[in-house]
Design an enzyme around this catalytic site. Structure first.
Site, PDB file in Angstrom:
ATOM      1  CG  ASN A 174       1.103   1.397   3.457  1.00 55.52           C
ATOM      2  OD1 ASN A 174       1.465   1.892   4.513  1.00 55.52           O
ATOM      3  ND2 ASN A 174       1.197   0.101   3.207  1.00 55.52           N
ATOM      4  NE  ARG A 176      -4.154  -1.742  -3.076  1.00 54.88           N
ATOM      5  CZ  ARG A 176      -3.308  -2.477  -2.352  1.00 54.88           C
ATOM      6  NH1 ARG A 176      -3.644  -3.659  -1.916  1.00 54.88           N
ATOM      7  NH2 ARG A 176      -2.076  -2.061  -2.077  1.00 54.88           N
ATOM      8  CD  GLU A 231       3.026  -6.021  -3.360  1.00 50.73           C
ATOM      9  OE1 GLU A 231       3.739  -7.011  -3.124  1.00 50.73           O
ATOM     10  OE2 GLU A 231       2.328  -5.455  -2.490  1.00 50.73           O
ATOM     11  CG  ASP A 232       0.052  -2.599  -4.464  1.00 45.92           C
ATOM     12  OD1 ASP A 232      -0.058  -3.429  -3.535  1.00 45.92           O
ATOM     13  OD2 ASP A 232       0.578  -1.489  -4.292  1.00 45.92           O
ATOM     14  CE1 TYR A 284       7.230  -1.745   0.023  1.00 46.93           C
ATOM     15  CE2 TYR A 284       7.337  -1.386   2.388  1.00 46.93           C
ATOM     16  CZ  TYR A 284       6.830  -2.061   1.304  1.00 46.93           C
ATOM     17  OH  TYR A 284       5.916  -3.064   1.504  1.00 46.93           O
ATOM     18  CG  ASP A 338       3.527  -8.519  -0.280  1.00 48.78           C
ATOM     19  OD1 ASP A 338       3.793  -9.215   0.716  1.00 48.78           O
ATOM     20  OD2 ASP A 338       3.917  -7.354  -0.428  1.00 48.78           O
ATOM     21  CG  ASP A 339      -1.198  -6.175  -1.818  1.00 51.53           C
ATOM     22  OD1 ASP A 339      -0.549  -5.345  -1.178  1.00 51.53           O
ATOM     23  OD2 ASP A 339      -1.077  -6.340  -3.049  1.00 51.53           O
ATOM     24  CE  LYS A 348       5.204  -4.231  -1.741  1.00 51.35           C
ATOM     25  NZ  LYS A 348       4.748  -4.602  -0.410  1.00 51.35           N
TER      26      LYS A 348
END
Ligand SMILES: NC(=O)C1=CN([C@@H]2O[C@H](COP(=O)(O)OP(=O)(O)OC[C@H]3O[C@@H](n4cnc5c(N)ncnc54)[C@H](OP(=O)(O)O)[C@@H]3O)[C@@H](O)[C@H]2O)C=CC1
Ligand SMILES: CC(=O)C(=O)O
Ligand SMILES: [Mg+2]
Length: 641
Positions: A497, A242, A332-333, A189, A355-356, A260
């Site tokens: 991150n 992203r 996600e992202d 991760y 999630d973000d 994830k």
């Protein structure tokens, strides 16, 4: 143990039941399977490993006929399948359907146990000779693997070794990850997964997850059906635009859903076979990748507008059609210009969460609630300033405002006023409202324009500073010192991150506040010694929430995500911080207990879902926490009969 062999991609080799060139003994052939041979003029292509091949297989009476057939393809000695002379334009059909045994068994990551196959299993499953004589325990395998991983000095090598293990022996991979979670989380991760995504093309050996691209338009349902597992419960999907704070990594973003979902299993106990990582490839605007000869994605600029929306719509329709109403889709992202719209569009028709935006919000709220034990007061007494007003920033801000509103009975429009955000153009204020993206507008409070973060800190006087900018080293010395001059115990969360994008390091935070900061980062930092005292930074990462949150939704058969479930998850996580953690200045529990914590979160999320009438698994289990624990995947080997 009757199961379909899952590995059907063996290049130009065709493994036909027991006539695999590698595996089976004559005894087994005559006992259970007919000898078949592949006729070279095969043209039908096969899908899914469910084989329909009347025209391609001939049952043969004895081995001599096989040799005869061999001669028609002009192979060498014993070259039944013509591999010696094979050319690329010689068509063969890659097919496989058998009980996994022998070579196929040790090549099947779901069943492979490596050296831990017992003597009895080696006899029963045609493994004699395929493994060295020693039989060892799974515990010893774990010990060996962790020693091996520790030998690698470069984090990316550790990542490659872990991914290799996941593709070779799934149970060992999860046992290793669970037993050494603190040590291996940064490998599978953040931060290492970030570097892996950046170099995904170069390190790519075999695919993990499902790739859906613009080329698959009109055929997404078929693509989903190519995936070997049918009972999928959770999908993590990205379009790679992203990836962490690293920007547009296109198809190389696949590392994120894969990582994830590894956490869904290791931390949340969702079985690996129920997890599906997906990357939707609509191109990339990253010129470096487009120019990279090892890039694995579509070599074109990103599709946008209607073309993008239609592909996403087809995907979302297909997942429900294929997996049913209760399939959980975690976005996600995605870049924020799509993320908010996708969430609101599909939030009413599908079981989705971002999630973000939402997972991060729940984690940070938990940390803040816990931090009150160290700094005093209620949430309503605090003032929040964010650097970064995108998915994470506005998502967290909104959940804090909602929680304060619930606690105080003050309308959320009012509670938002204690929360301020800075984006790349400065403080978000009312004079900028017209030009702001829709998700920033609720945060455009009355104030004169402020360009620099340090000036915003001095003007707003926050008690909590949260970095969600994706821009490293933006909490400069003057910013952190201002926080320290305003607060006895400044709360500083550098959430971006991977490590390179962290707004400030742990060392900077403790040094510039003379050890007074309550500091957490999105990616882990090691403990810091400052003036003879050791400070342990926490990790504020959505990994604390999404695995347990997802488990709670799945085990209760929840059909829609509700904000109150995010609040329940927050509260559940905050309650897991012990006095020992507080004594160390921590506002999150250690990851070592994460499976227990996830079960607790799952139970609270499920309870909320039942309360809201959104859970369909009836009757409601009496003890939800015990039920959650009982639902959790165990990576121990099973015995094969
Ligand atoms: N710890 C965790 O669990 C999580 C961490 N994250 C991290 O948070 C970061 C941001 O993610 P996300 O919110 O989704 O990204 P977004 O792109 O949605 O938002 C980024 C925001 O930061 C602003 N920004 C960028 N550079 C600067 C700068 N130099 N100064 C001030 N503001 C800046 C952008 O401004 P503008 O709008 O003007 O462009 C935008 O408002 C990423 O690094 C991600 O890894 C995300 C989710 C979870
Ligand atoms: C942790 C996470 O989801 C992110 O950085 O995007
Ligand atoms: Mg993310």
């Amino acid at each position: 143990m009757m199961s379909l062999n899952r590995s059907c991609f063996l290049g130009n080799q065709a493994i036909a039941g027991s006539s695999s060139p590698f595996s089976h003994s004559q005894k087994r052939r005559s006992a259970s399977l007919k000898v078949v041979a592949l006729v070279p003029k095969v043209r039908t292509s096969d899908r899914n490993g469910s084989v329909v091949m009347e025209s391609t297989l001939q049952e043969v009476k004895d081995e001599s006929s096989v040799v005869e057939l061999k001669s028609t393809v002009h192979g060498g000695v014993q070259d039944v399948y013509g591999e010696d002379t094979a050319t690329e334009d010689q068509l063969v059909t890659p097919w496989s359907v058998s009980v996994a045994s022998g070579y196929t068994l040790i090549r099947d990551p779901h069943h492979n146990k490596g050296l831990a196959f017992t003597e009895k299993e080696r006899d029963a499953h045609y493994l004699r000779g395929l493994l060295p004589p020693v039989v060892i325990s799974q515990e010893l395998q774990v010990k060996k693997m962790i020693n091996c991983i520790r030998q690698y000095l470069v984090p990316l090598q550790k990542y490659i070794a872990m991914m290799d293990l996941q593709g070779r022996n799934e149970k060992l991979f999860y046992k290793l990850l669970i037993d050494h979670v603190e040590e291996l989380l940064p490998v599978v991760y953040t931060p290492t997964v970030g570097e892996a995504c950046q170099k995904y093309g170069s390190i790519f050996t075999h695919p993990h997850g499902l790739f859906i691209s613009l080329k698959d338009k009109g055929k997404i349902l078929e693509v989903l059906r190519n995936w070997p597992e049918k009972n999928i419960q959770v999908i993590v999907v990205t379009d790679g635009e992203r990836i962490l704070g690293l920007g547009d990594l296109g198809c190389h973003g696949m590392g994120i859903p894969v990582g994830k979902l590894a956490l869904y299993t290791a931390l949340g106990g969702v079985r690996p076979s129920a997890c599906l990582p997906v990357t939707i490839d609509v191109g990339t605007n990253n010129q470096k990748l487009l120019d990279d000869e090892f890039y694995i994605g579509l070599r074109q600029k990103r599709a946008t507008g209607q073309e993008y929306a239609e592909l996403l719509q087809e995907f979302m329709t297909a997942v429900k059609q294929n997996y049913g109403e209760k399939i959980l889709v975690q976005f996600e992202d995605f870049a924020n210009h799509n993320a908010f719209d996708l969430l609101s569009k599909y939030g009413t028709t599908h079981l989705v969460f971002n999630d973000d935006i939402q997972g991060t919000a729940s984690v940070v709220l938990a940390g803040l609630v816990a931090a009150l034990k160290l700094v005093g007061g209620s949430l309503a007494d605090h003032r929040f300033l964010f650097l970064g007003a995108g998915e994470a920033g506005t998502g967290i801000a909104e959940l804090i405002a909602l929680e304060v509103s619930k606690q105080t009975n003050i309308p959320v429009e009012e509670t938002r006023k204690n929360i301020w955000l800075v984006d790349s153009k400065g403080l978000i204020v009312s004079s900028r409202k017209e030009s702001l993206q829709h998700f920033k507008k609720p945060w455009a409070h009355e104030h004169e324009p402020v360009k620099e973060l340090v000036d915003a800190v001095n003007a707003i006087k926050p008690t909590v500073l949260i970095g969600t900018s994706g821009a490293g080293r933006t909490f400069t010395k003057d910013v952190v010192e201002s926080m320290a001059s305003l607060n006895e115990r400044p709360i500083i969360l550098a959430l971006s991150n991977p490590t390179s994008q962290s707004e400030c390091t742990a060392e900077e935070a403790y040094t510039w506040t003379q050890g007074r900061a309550i500091y957490c980062s999105g990616s882990p930092f090691p403990p810091v010694e400052y003036e003879g005292k050791v400070y342990t930074p926490g990790q504020a990462n959505n990994a604390y929430i999404f695995p347990g949150f997802g488990l709670g939704l799945i085990m209760s058969g929840t059909i829609r995500v509700h904000d109150d479930m995010l609040l329940a998850a927050s509260e559940a996580l905050a309650s897991q911080v012990s006095q020992e953690d507080y004594d160390k200045g921590l506002i999150y529990p250690p990851f070592t207990n994460i499976r227990k914590i996830s079960a607790h979160i799952a139970a609270k999320v499920a309870a909320k879902s039942y309360e809201l009438g959104l859970a369909t698994r009836l009757p409601e289990p009496k003890d939800l926490e015990k039920y959650a624990e009982s639902c959790m995947y165990s990576p121990s080997y099973r015995s094969f009969r």
